[in-house]
Design a protein around this motif. Sequence first.
Motif: not given
Length: 259
Positions: A10-30
Motif C-alpha cells: 500500500p505504501i509503494e502504491l501511494v508513493q507511485w500514485a500520489e505524484p501522478l493522480f494526487g492534488f497535494g504537494v506532488g509526493r506522498a508525505t506522512g
Amino acid sequence: MSEKHYQISPIELVQWAEPLFGFGVGRATGFSEKTIASYEAAAGIRLPAALREYYRTCGKASLNEMLHPILIPDKDGKPFGGRLSFSHDYIEDAMLDIRRHNETSGEEQERLWALPKERWEEQLDNYLLFWREDQGCWYAGIRKRDLDQPNPVVYFNDQDTMYHWGSFADSVQSFLLATVLENLEEDADPDVMEDPVEIQKVLSEAGVDFQRLQKPYPFPGGRFCHTCLDTETNTLYVYGEEAEGRPAYLKVFKPDEED
C-alpha cells in the motif's frame, strides 16, 4: 525491458500514485514521528506497526481523501472531527446527548451507562477508528485489544451503529490496499476489462507475467487482489480473481498522455 514490480505494498502504491493522480504537494508525505508518538502517549496506546508506518510515510497523501477519508492522529489525542477516535468515545458522546435532551435510550445503552466507562469493554469491544466511508455510513476500526499485533484484523460497524461490528479485512495492509485502490479510481479512471481473452492479450502485450501476477500478497487477506507496476511506462495492472457474483477483472491505471 521495462522494470516490473509485482504485489506492491500500500505504501509503494501511494508513493507511485500520489505524484501522478494526487492534488497535494506532488509526493506522498506522512506525519512526523513526534506527532505520532505524541498521539500515542495522549491516547495511552501504541499503533500497530503496519498502520503506524503508513501514517509515517504517506498519512498526509491526498489519495487518502479522494473518496473514503483517513482519520488522522492528533498530538493531544483529541477525538472526532476527522481524527483517530475510539468507538466508545462516539458511544459516550451519543449517550450524553440523549441525556441532555431527556430522550429515552435503548437497552444496550443503559447496560453500558450503568458501568464506569473503563469497564465498558466487559460488555462491548472498543475499536480504534482510523478510516471512514465518504458519507459516514461505516467506520473501519481495530479492536483495542488487538493493537499490540503488527498487522491486525480490521472491522467495520456493519449496522451503522457503534454497537455492532463485522470483519472487514484480514489485516491492516489488505484494508489499506483495497481502500487506496478504490480512492485512486476516483481520479485515475482506469481501463476495466472482464473478458478473459482481452485480459490475457493486454497482459501479454505489456510483458506482464500472468503467473507472477496471480501470486498472493504476503499478508493476510491479500489473496484476491494482485498488482504489477511497470515503472517505465507508469502503468499499474490490478488483477482481481473471480468471486461470488463477480467475474475476474483487470484494471489498468495509467496517467493521461497530456500529464
